[in-house]
Design an enzyme around this catalytic site. Structure first.
Site, PDB file in Angstrom:
ATOM      1  N   GLY A  24       0.783  -1.231   0.000  1.00  0.00           N
ATOM      2  CA  GLY A  24       0.000   0.000   0.000  1.00  0.00           C
ATOM      3  C   GLY A  24       0.809   1.272   0.000  1.00  0.00           C
ATOM      4  N   ASN A  26       1.490   2.982  -2.652  1.00  0.00           N
ATOM      5  CA  ASN A  26       0.770   3.893  -3.562  1.00  0.00           C
ATOM      6  C   ASN A  26      -0.464   4.466  -2.897  1.00  0.00           C
ATOM      7  OD1 ASN A  26       2.033   4.021  -6.401  1.00  0.00           O
ATOM      8  ND2 ASN A  26       2.212   1.876  -5.808  1.00  0.00           N
ATOM      9  N   ARG A  75     -15.004 -15.724  -9.452  1.00  0.00           N
ATOM     10  CA  ARG A  75     -14.496 -14.355  -9.551  1.00  0.00           C
ATOM     11  C   ARG A  75     -15.617 -13.351  -9.804  1.00  0.00           C
ATOM     12  NH1 ARG A  75     -10.362 -12.893 -14.225  1.00  0.00           N
ATOM     13  NH2 ARG A  75     -12.186 -12.025 -15.217  1.00  0.00           N
ATOM     14  N   MET A 100      -3.920  -7.214  -6.871  1.00  0.00           N
ATOM     15  CA  MET A 100      -3.316  -8.345  -7.581  1.00  0.00           C
ATOM     16  C   MET A 100      -4.348  -9.315  -8.164  1.00  0.00           C
ATOM     17  SD  MET A 100      -0.235  -7.507  -7.426  1.00  0.00           S
ATOM     18  CE  MET A 100       0.665  -8.955  -7.957  1.00  0.00           C
ATOM     19  N   ASN A 117      -5.039   2.052 -13.185  1.00  0.00           N
ATOM     20  CA  ASN A 117      -4.069   1.144 -12.556  1.00  0.00           C
ATOM     21  C   ASN A 117      -2.667   1.736 -12.701  1.00  0.00           C
ATOM     22  OD1 ASN A 117      -3.059  -1.392 -11.463  1.00  0.00           O
ATOM     23  ND2 ASN A 117      -2.417  -1.919 -13.546  1.00  0.00           N
ATOM     24  N   HIS A 119       1.275   0.466 -13.128  1.00  0.00           N
ATOM     25  CA  HIS A 119       2.011  -0.752 -13.501  1.00  0.00           C
ATOM     26  C   HIS A 119       3.503  -0.422 -13.614  1.00  0.00           C
ATOM     27  CE1 HIS A 119       2.551  -4.715 -15.270  1.00  0.00           C
ATOM     28  NE2 HIS A 119       3.336  -4.152 -16.171  1.00  0.00           N
ATOM     29  N   VAL A 154      -5.159  -7.557 -20.049  1.00  0.00           N
ATOM     30  CA  VAL A 154      -4.163  -7.438 -18.976  1.00  0.00           C
ATOM     31  C   VAL A 154      -3.233  -6.262 -19.301  1.00  0.00           C
ATOM     32  CG1 VAL A 154      -2.272  -8.576 -17.758  1.00  0.00           C
ATOM     33  CG2 VAL A 154      -4.272  -9.895 -18.478  1.00  0.00           C
ATOM     34  N   GLU A 184       6.080   6.007  -9.352  1.00  0.00           N
ATOM     35  CA  GLU A 184       4.691   5.586  -9.122  1.00  0.00           C
ATOM     36  C   GLU A 184       3.988   6.563  -8.195  1.00  0.00           C
ATOM     37  OE1 GLU A 184       4.800   0.771  -9.580  1.00  0.00           O
ATOM     38  OE2 GLU A 184       4.642   1.576  -7.567  1.00  0.00           O
TER      39      GLU A 184
HETATM   40  C1  GRF Z   1       3.385  -1.405  -7.464  1.00  0.00           C
HETATM   41  O1  GRF Z   1       4.681  -1.683  -7.883  1.00  0.00           O
HETATM   42  C2  GRF Z   1       2.460  -1.293  -8.648  1.00  0.00           C
HETATM   43  O2  GRF Z   1       3.105  -0.830  -9.790  1.00  0.00           O
HETATM   44  C3  GRF Z   1       1.992  -2.695  -8.840  1.00  0.00           C
HETATM   45  O3  GRF Z   1       1.895  -3.226  -7.540  1.00  0.00           O
HETATM   46  C4  GRF Z   1       2.782  -2.542  -6.663  1.00  0.00           C
HETATM   47  C5  GRF Z   1       1.990  -2.060  -5.495  1.00  0.00           C
HETATM   48  O4  GRF Z   1       2.789  -1.560  -4.458  1.00  0.00           O
HETATM   49  N1  GRF Z   1       0.760  -2.719  -9.600  1.00  0.00           N
HETATM   50  P1  GRF Z   1       2.112  -0.911  -3.181  1.00  0.00           P
HETATM   51  O5  GRF Z   1       1.203  -1.970  -2.547  1.00  0.00           O
HETATM   52  O6  GRF Z   1       1.363   0.306  -3.597  1.00  0.00           O
HETATM   53  O7  GRF Z   1       3.262  -0.582  -2.269  1.00  0.00           O
END
Ligand code: GRF
Length: 222
Positions: A24, A26, A75, A100, A117, A119, A154, A184
């Protein structure tokens, strides 16, 4: 796809839901930047119980929920429950921040052009899991981060923002991750700001290309 956030906008703060599965960081960046400013994080949902991302949300006083895969017959049922919760919270943008799990078309149809998202690669290179490891084993010298709209594929939705970093000698995924983290944490909040300001729209000549209306952004920030 057409983006009409500005026309839809009724308040100054865009209500967003953040979906997580892990650390978490981000989410932390969103909480520290756009939350209670250009956006309001109205809920954090995780696919996994007990992850640090949920603690971050709790600490910030943001409502949380957990939707573990094993608790639903399939799902689609999990996606439905998740979408119901997001709607109940009143979110108008869904931000995947280390979520994920894949989201099916029925989920995406409920939030048209409103799921984004982050990535850890320069898309369209290195989609899916272990993007950094994929890039390292390919032997690239430039790495990067992409924030994109989510479609039913994807990591195949329209690119919103990208940023690159040269790491010609990188060998260790942790070293690359450490270099990508700040990118990010800058780009994801910036994408939320653009959307909240109604400053993002599809190029009529190529709807995959997302144009940034600098004047709209400046007006919103000013
Ligand atoms: C990040 O590297 C993002 O690019 C990917 O998953 C990771 C998440 O990291 N989709 P966090 O949980 O936000 O630390």
């Amino acid at each position: 796809m057409g983006h009409s956030y500005r026309a839809d906008r009724v308040t100054d703060s865009l209500p967003i839901a953040v979906l997580v599965s892990g650390t978490g960081t981000n989410l932390g960046a969103l909480l520290e930047t756009v939350h209670e400013a250009q956006a309001e994080i109205v809920g954090v949902a995780s696919s996994i119980a007990g992850v640090p991302a949920l603690e971050r949300a709790d600490a910030a006083g943001v409502p949380t929920a957990v939707f573990p895969r094993g608790e639903y017959p399939d799902r689609g049922a999990r996606d439905d429950a998740l979408a119901d919760w997001i709607e109940e919270r009143g979110a108008r943008l869904v931000v995947l921040a280390g979520y994920m799990e894949l989201l099916g078309a029925p989920f995406l149809d409920r939030f048209p052009d409103a799921v984004i998202n982050v990535h850890p690669s320069l898309l369209p290179a290195f989609t899916g899991l272990n993007a950094i490891e994929q890039a390292l084993s390919y032997g690239v010298k430039v790495f990067g981060v992409t924030v994109h709209f989510v479609d039913a594929g994807v990591d195949s939705g329209c690119v919103i923002l990208q940023r690159a970093v040269e790491l010609p000698h990188a060998r260790d995924p942790q070293e690359v991750l450490a270099a990508l983290r700040p990118l990010e944490h800058a780009l994801l909040p910036q994408a939320v700001r653009l959307i909240a300001a109604g400053a993002l729209r599809a190029d009529p000549e190529n709807p995959r290309r997302q144009l940034i209306d600098r004047a709209a952004l400046a007006a919103d920030e000013g």
